[in-house]
Design a protein around this motif. Sequence first.
Motif, short mmCIF file in Angstrom:
data_model
loop_
_atom_site.label_atom_id
_atom_site.label_comp_id
_atom_site.label_asym_id
_atom_site.label_seq_id
_atom_site.Cartn_x
_atom_site.Cartn_y
_atom_site.Cartn_z
N GLY A 348 0.79 -1.21 0.00
CA GLY A 348 0.00 0.00 0.00
C GLY A 348 0.83 1.27 0.00
N TYR A 368 0.20 -3.36 -7.49
CA TYR A 368 -0.77 -4.36 -7.96
C TYR A 368 -0.32 -4.98 -9.29
N PRO A 388 -9.64 -7.58 0.49
CA PRO A 388 -8.73 -6.51 0.92
C PRO A 388 -8.32 -6.65 2.38
N ASP A 392 -4.45 -2.52 1.71
CA ASP A 392 -4.93 -2.50 0.32
C ASP A 392 -5.66 -1.21 -0.01
N ALA A 393 -5.94 -1.03 -1.30
CA ALA A 393 -6.61 0.18 -1.79
C ALA A 393 -8.11 0.07 -1.58
N SER A 394 -8.50 0.04 -0.32
CA SER A 394 -9.90 0.03 0.05
C SER A 394 -10.04 0.87 1.31
N VAL A 403 -11.26 -4.61 -3.49
CA VAL A 403 -10.29 -3.71 -4.12
C VAL A 403 -10.83 -3.28 -5.47
N TYR A 407 -7.51 0.72 -9.24
CA TYR A 407 -6.15 0.61 -8.74
C TYR A 407 -5.50 -0.73 -9.09
N ALA A 408 -6.31 -1.77 -9.28
CA ALA A 408 -5.77 -3.11 -9.52
C ALA A 408 -6.19 -3.64 -10.88
#
Length: 554
Positions: A348, A368, A388, A392-394, A403, A407-408
């Motif tokens: 992250g 990612y 996530p 993570d991107a959450s 997620v 971003y992924a």
Amino acid sequence: MSNNILLKFAKKGINLSPDAYAKVMQSDNPTNFASELIVKLKSSDFKAVDLIAVDGKTIDVITGNVASSEETTSEIQKTEAEVKTDETIEPTPNKDKKEESQPKVKTDEATPNEDKKEESKSEGIVKIEDSEKVEDTKIEFKRNLEKIDVEYDFEVLQDSSNKSYTSGEIGDLITYFQSRYEKLSKILRQRPDLKMTTKVADIEDGQTTLNLILMVKEIRSTKNGHKFVEFEDDTGSISILFSNKNEELFAEAEKLVRDEVVGVIANKDNDFVIANQLIYPGVLRIQEKKMDFGVVFLSDVHIGSLTFLEDAFQKFIDWINCEFGNEEQRKIAEDIKYLIIAGDIVDGIGVYPNQDKELSIKDIRQQYDEAARFLGNIRSDIKIIITPGNHDASRLAEPQPAVPEEYAKSLYQLNNVEFVSNPAVVSLDGINVLIYHGESFNELPMAIKGLSYEKNEEMMVELLRKRHLAPIYGERTPLASELEDYLVIEHVPDIFHTGHIHINSYKKYNGIHLINSGTFQTQTEYQKIKNIEPTPAQVPVIHKGEYKLFRFID
């Protein structure tokens, strides 16, 4: 009316930020305004991810018709961007295997306190640094190139990704706790002693025996070492004494935490109430199901960190591809059908202060991408399920939505990869798996005597007894006051999979496999301070119903 307004948006897959919600409620006719707004939002060229957190600026643009839908989508995206088994198996190298690639970065430098997270004040979403725009090109991965001839009986039984709605008002918090109370009451009423219960407000003056279902409000100790617990239900509150002379009952009361729901059987003498029995929701022994396949469990890989064990992770990839290990170990690999990753697949960006100094990859999308490079070379007949974690991107607040593709994108390009929320419940050919990253493990050892990070399987047992993944509200675990409590364990799983602690553990409890899958990262600074020794590169597997542990590091 506020809940009805939120539900109107929820049913259409739209989640309003607090400022957007305020604009709706401040309109002359909120109901009509909401309907008109939904039509305009749904008729514009938005993706599902764009509607996760619609803010006030977007509403101004939409209702004022001063920007194109393409410009509005860009504005939303900009806002979001701110926002042990008895048999342990150790694989041995294949003599014919080519020389392993060396890790890009290796260092003894450790990561700082993982608990020091930075969260957006308005949305509760992890702050993520914007990266340069990457061309939307299809990446070719091994798993996408190989034909899949395996049939999966895969089903998502619980996923809150598109069901997470709250305005942050006090009314939502009340609704949240009502949902928790009602769900856990339903479980408790299945117990013979609690089929007939009394509400606090209905207790009569001459009544001597009380059968109650209550939520813990406050716990305090007396001068003589007894416990007074103040409970409440939806009609009122009541204080109950747990005497230390009843050692067994007192020991159970020592495990009570705020905000959990339990059954209490007590005697009443005038205004004085003494507990006789404490009943946790708990889980009864389940009948074990047959399975003719294998499932691998990972978490806390932390790709992008300087302390990510790339060599070991590559060995794991080689093993699951049946290209590493002895004959018996490869045979087990051949049977693997599912791979579950319970959060923190990447390290992250902006999770804690000065994190950039501890990163080998300083862009969230590139982290990612690197994860996709590894997972994309797993053989094509293995389905991968990803939830996530706090890195993570959450958003940080649980439940965490899956997620987002924004971003992924490279991971979303992989065939047979499923993204679900944290927590989530999935069915793998009839085997039900409860997946929870494990953020609440941060506070359980401090709240309940005898629990520790090193024996996190006992924390998992306690969560099953309480039938809730994060019972304590408003302390170390960030929880969203949703209209429904998605962290209640409503259905008993066959497998309960967690992570976060970075220590591998396993226990069989009432027929349920309890697994914490450890990490692929070396010891962090926070763990040094807490004297926690991680167990990196140890991979648990349930193979045809039996637990196996593979080690990919000396």
